[in-house]
Design a protein around this motif. Structure first.
Motif, PDB file in Angstrom:
ATOM      1  N   CYS A 102       0.868  -1.180   0.000  1.00 10.23           N
ATOM      2  CA  CYS A 102       0.000   0.000   0.000  1.00 10.23           C
ATOM      3  C   CYS A 102       0.907   1.234   0.000  1.00 10.23           C
ATOM      4  CB  CYS A 102      -0.899  -0.024   1.236  1.00 10.23           C
ATOM      5  SG  CYS A 102      -1.975   1.401   1.331  1.00 10.23           S
ATOM      6  N   ARG A 126       3.557  -1.130  -7.549  1.00  8.76           N
ATOM      7  CA  ARG A 126       2.751  -0.066  -6.945  1.00  8.76           C
ATOM      8  C   ARG A 126       3.308   0.268  -5.554  1.00  8.76           C
ATOM      9  NH1 ARG A 126      -2.432   0.414  -4.438  1.00  8.76           N
ATOM     10  NH2 ARG A 126      -1.100   1.382  -2.878  1.00  8.76           N
ATOM     11  N   LYS A 131       0.060   9.459   0.707  1.00  4.94           N
ATOM     12  CA  LYS A 131      -1.100   8.626   1.017  1.00  4.94           C
ATOM     13  C   LYS A 131      -2.340   9.436   1.402  1.00  4.94           C
ATOM     14  CE  LYS A 131      -1.247   4.951   0.921  1.00  4.94           C
ATOM     15  NZ  LYS A 131      -1.533   4.134  -0.291  1.00  4.94           N
ATOM     16  N   PRO A 132      -3.467   9.167   0.739  1.00  2.00           N
ATOM     17  CA  PRO A 132      -4.708   9.874   1.076  1.00  2.00           C
ATOM     18  C   PRO A 132      -5.413   9.159   2.225  1.00  2.00           C
ATOM     19  CG  PRO A 132      -5.073   8.408  -0.780  1.00  2.00           C
ATOM     20  CD  PRO A 132      -3.660   8.180  -0.333  1.00  2.00           C
ATOM     21  N   GLU A 164       0.533   7.187  -6.422  1.00  2.00           N
ATOM     22  CA  GLU A 164      -0.570   8.151  -6.346  1.00  2.00           C
ATOM     23  C   GLU A 164      -0.128   9.606  -6.301  1.00  2.00           C
ATOM     24  OE1 GLU A 164      -3.735   7.136  -3.675  1.00  2.00           O
ATOM     25  OE2 GLU A 164      -4.684   9.100  -3.910  1.00  2.00           O
ATOM     26  N   GLN A 182      -1.379   7.509 -10.412  1.00  2.00           N
ATOM     27  CA  GLN A 182      -2.609   6.940  -9.870  1.00  2.00           C
ATOM     28  C   GLN A 182      -3.420   8.056  -9.236  1.00  2.00           C
ATOM     29  OE1 GLN A 182      -2.166   3.389  -7.474  1.00  2.00           O
ATOM     30  NE2 GLN A 182      -3.712   4.059  -6.007  1.00  2.00           N
ATOM     31  N   GLY A 184      -6.443   8.530  -6.712  1.00  2.00           N
ATOM     32  CA  GLY A 184      -7.158   7.743  -5.712  1.00  2.00           C
ATOM     33  C   GLY A 184      -8.648   8.011  -5.739  1.00  2.00           C
ATOM     34  N   ALA A 185      -9.370   7.046  -5.172  1.00  2.00           N
ATOM     35  CA  ALA A 185     -10.831   7.124  -5.141  1.00  2.00           C
ATOM     36  C   ALA A 185     -11.318   8.439  -4.527  1.00  2.00           C
ATOM     37  CB  ALA A 185     -11.363   5.947  -4.341  1.00  2.00           C
ATOM     38  N   ARG A 186     -10.628   8.884  -3.496  1.00  2.00           N
ATOM     39  CA  ARG A 186     -11.070  10.101  -2.792  1.00  2.00           C
ATOM     40  C   ARG A 186     -10.835  11.368  -3.610  1.00  2.00           C
ATOM     41  NH1 ARG A 186      -9.352   6.198  -0.200  1.00  2.00           N
ATOM     42  NH2 ARG A 186     -10.390   5.370   1.640  1.00  2.00           N
ATOM     43  N   LYS A 207      -8.996   5.954 -10.416  1.00  2.00           N
ATOM     44  CA  LYS A 207      -9.811   5.055  -9.606  1.00  2.00           C
ATOM     45  C   LYS A 207     -11.232   5.586  -9.489  1.00  2.00           C
ATOM     46  CE  LYS A 207      -6.702   2.377  -6.823  1.00  2.00           C
ATOM     47  NZ  LYS A 207      -6.691   1.763  -5.480  1.00  2.00           N
ATOM     48  N   ARG A 237     -12.381  -0.142  -7.845  1.00  2.67           N
ATOM     49  CA  ARG A 237     -11.801  -0.493  -6.542  1.00  2.67           C
ATOM     50  C   ARG A 237     -12.865  -0.641  -5.459  1.00  2.67           C
ATOM     51  NH1 ARG A 237     -13.192   2.447  -2.659  1.00  2.67           N
ATOM     52  NH2 ARG A 237     -11.183   2.827  -1.685  1.00  2.67           N
ATOM     53  N   ASP A 269      -9.025  -3.592  -8.822  1.00  2.40           N
ATOM     54  CA  ASP A 269      -8.279  -3.562  -7.560  1.00  2.40           C
ATOM     55  C   ASP A 269      -9.083  -4.327  -6.505  1.00  2.40           C
ATOM     56  OD1 ASP A 269      -7.272  -3.014  -5.042  1.00  2.40           O
ATOM     57  OD2 ASP A 269      -7.044  -0.866  -5.360  1.00  2.40           O
ATOM     58  N   HIS A 272      -8.497  -3.163  -2.368  1.00  2.75           N
ATOM     59  CA  HIS A 272      -9.307  -2.123  -1.732  1.00  2.75           C
ATOM     60  C   HIS A 272     -10.791  -2.451  -1.826  1.00  2.75           C
ATOM     61  CE1 HIS A 272      -5.427  -0.137  -2.180  1.00  2.75           C
ATOM     62  NE2 HIS A 272      -5.767   0.487  -1.074  1.00  2.75           N
ATOM     63  N   GLU A 298      -2.383  -5.480  -3.540  1.00  5.81           N
ATOM     64  CA  GLU A 298      -1.426  -5.131  -2.496  1.00  5.81           C
ATOM     65  C   GLU A 298      -0.770  -6.385  -1.926  1.00  5.81           C
ATOM     66  OE1 GLU A 298      -3.005  -0.728  -1.180  1.00  5.81           O
ATOM     67  OE2 GLU A 298      -3.396  -2.365   0.216  1.00  5.81           O
TER      68      GLU A 298
HETATM   69  C1  PEP Z   1      -4.312   2.810  -2.681  1.00  6.39           C
HETATM   70  O1  PEP Z   1      -4.247   2.329  -3.808  1.00  6.39           O
HETATM   71  O2  PEP Z   1      -3.479   2.584  -1.777  1.00  6.39           O
HETATM   72  C2  PEP Z   1      -5.483   3.646  -2.325  1.00  6.39           C
HETATM   73  C3  PEP Z   1      -5.409   4.589  -1.400  1.00  6.39           C
HETATM   74  O3  PEP Z   1      -6.569   3.310  -3.007  1.00  6.39           O
HETATM   75  P1  PEP Z   1      -8.038   3.994  -3.108  1.00  6.39           P
HETATM   76  O4  PEP Z   1      -7.818   5.368  -3.621  1.00  6.39           O
HETATM   77  O5  PEP Z   1      -8.746   3.096  -4.075  1.00  6.39           O
HETATM   78  O6  PEP Z   1      -8.655   3.946  -1.738  1.00  6.39           O
END
Ligand code: PEP
Ligand code: MN
Length: 338
Positions: A102, A126, A131-132, A164, A182, A184-186, A207, A237, A269, A272, A298
């Motif tokens: 991760c 990856r 990190k979000p 990311e 990348q 991220g979903a957020r 994502k 994801r 993915d 997640h 992961e």
């Molecule tokens: C990730 O790939 O570590 C991640 C934070 O993914 P996601 O944005 O899909 O939550």
């Protein structure tokens, strides 16, 4: 656009609806049934807000026929988009494996994991350097130091890098180290980031947002494409549903659905999506069977000590087994892997 009018609509209301449609610039065609009249409005622009018709007196339903996105659609481009990065093609016949931790945690960790995933046939490493995290108190990533380690480990084992990008100000820095950005979903609806990634020179993996419909997702891809970057791949994801037994709910139908409406590659993915180690392998198999163009998984050699997402990380042996099984599935559907 198709407009269903209320039953037995009177002449005055009907004329009023038609006049509005013509004023909006549409050519209007009328079909009269026994009780109901249906209008066809031709020439709907991508940015037309159909609620402007929904609110007219006498209108009961409005359906858009053309998609609100253009560059991302199959109507615009029939053939699949193939993204070539060095000797790898994403969106072709080969199902591509992206794997790694991760987060990048330290030199020993990322080199150990890179060696493991490369040995089992992964092509892309990856690892998050930015990190979000849902909580501001959780590990936020190593930043540039993480990018350097990730690149060094990937180069040593002949892997590409995906990592990311969380904000526009990081694009230039990350671009020096990564092969794929990348999102991220957020961040899926961070439109200024999408716009700026549209001007970047490297491919983007977008994502799906936690609560995004397929159409929302396609519209975000459209932001990147319309700003000039044609190398966009999507990544399912998992989405938020009422179900809490898995971290998210993996929308397997997204693969055939998106492949039908869009030419863009779609990555799965399952890590997640499920959030639990033992659910990753079955969902990876299912994703490949459903048509995923790649997997992102992961992996951690010591997940109990992982700084993020340890419970969903596969152990090295489990990753090797996953590769073995998904390769078989790929073969059954006439695709190659590894
Ligand atoms: C990730 O790939 O570590 C991640 C934070 O993914 P996601 O944005 O899909 O939550
Ligand atoms: Mn993670």
């Amino acid at each position: 656009m198709v407009i269903v009018l209320e039953k037995n609509i009177n002449e005055k209301k009907l004329e009023n609806v038609i006049k509005h449609l013509e004023d909006f610039g549409f050519a209007v065609h009328k079909s009269t049934g026994v009780e109901q009249i249906v209008l066809g409005a031709i020439g709907v622009k991508n940015d037309f807000d159909i609620r402007q018709v929904k609110v007219l007196d006498g209108v009961s339903e409005v359906y858009r026929i053309t998609e609100p996105y253009k560059l991302a659609s199959r109507t615009f481009k029939k053939e699949n988009t193939e993204i070539k990065i060095k000797d790898i093609v994403i969106g072709g016949n080969e199902v591509v494996m992206m794997a790694g931790p991760c987060s990048v945690e330290n030199e020993d960790q990322i080199f150990t994991i890179a060696e493991i995933v490369a040995a089992s046939g992964a092509k892309i490493l990856r690892g998050g350097a930015f990190k979000p995290r849902t909580s501001p108190y959780s590990f936020q990533g190593l930043g540039e130091e993480g990018l350097k380690l990730l690149r060094k480990a990937a180069d040593k084992y002949n892997l590409l890098v995906i990592t990311e990008v969380m904000e526009t100000s990081q694009i230039k820095l990350i671009e020096e180290y990564t092969d794929i950005f990348q999102v991220g979903a957020r961040n899926m609806q961070n439109f200024s980031l999408m716009r700026d990634l549209g001007k970047a020179s490297k491919p983007v993996m977008l994502k799906r947002g936690l609560a995004a419909t397929v159409e929302d997702w396609m519209m975000s891809a459209e932001y990147i494409l319309s700003n000039g970057n044609k190398n966009v791949m999507l990544c399912e994801r998992g989405i938020r549903t009422f179900e809490t037994i898995t971290r998210n709910t993996f929308d397997l139908s997204a693969f055939p659905v998106v492949h039908k409406i869009s030419h863009l590659p779609v990555i799965a993915d399952p890590s997640h999506a499920t959030g639990i180690r033992d659910k990753v392998l079955p969902m990876a198999r299912a994703a490949v069977a459903a048509g995923a163009d790649g997997l992102m998984v992961e992996v951690h050699h010591d997940p109990e000590k992982a700084l993020s997402d340890g419970p969903q990380a596969l152990l090295p042996d489990q990753f090797t087994e996953l590769m073995k099984q998904v390769k078989l599935i790929a073969k059954v559907i006439g695709r190659k892997m590894g």
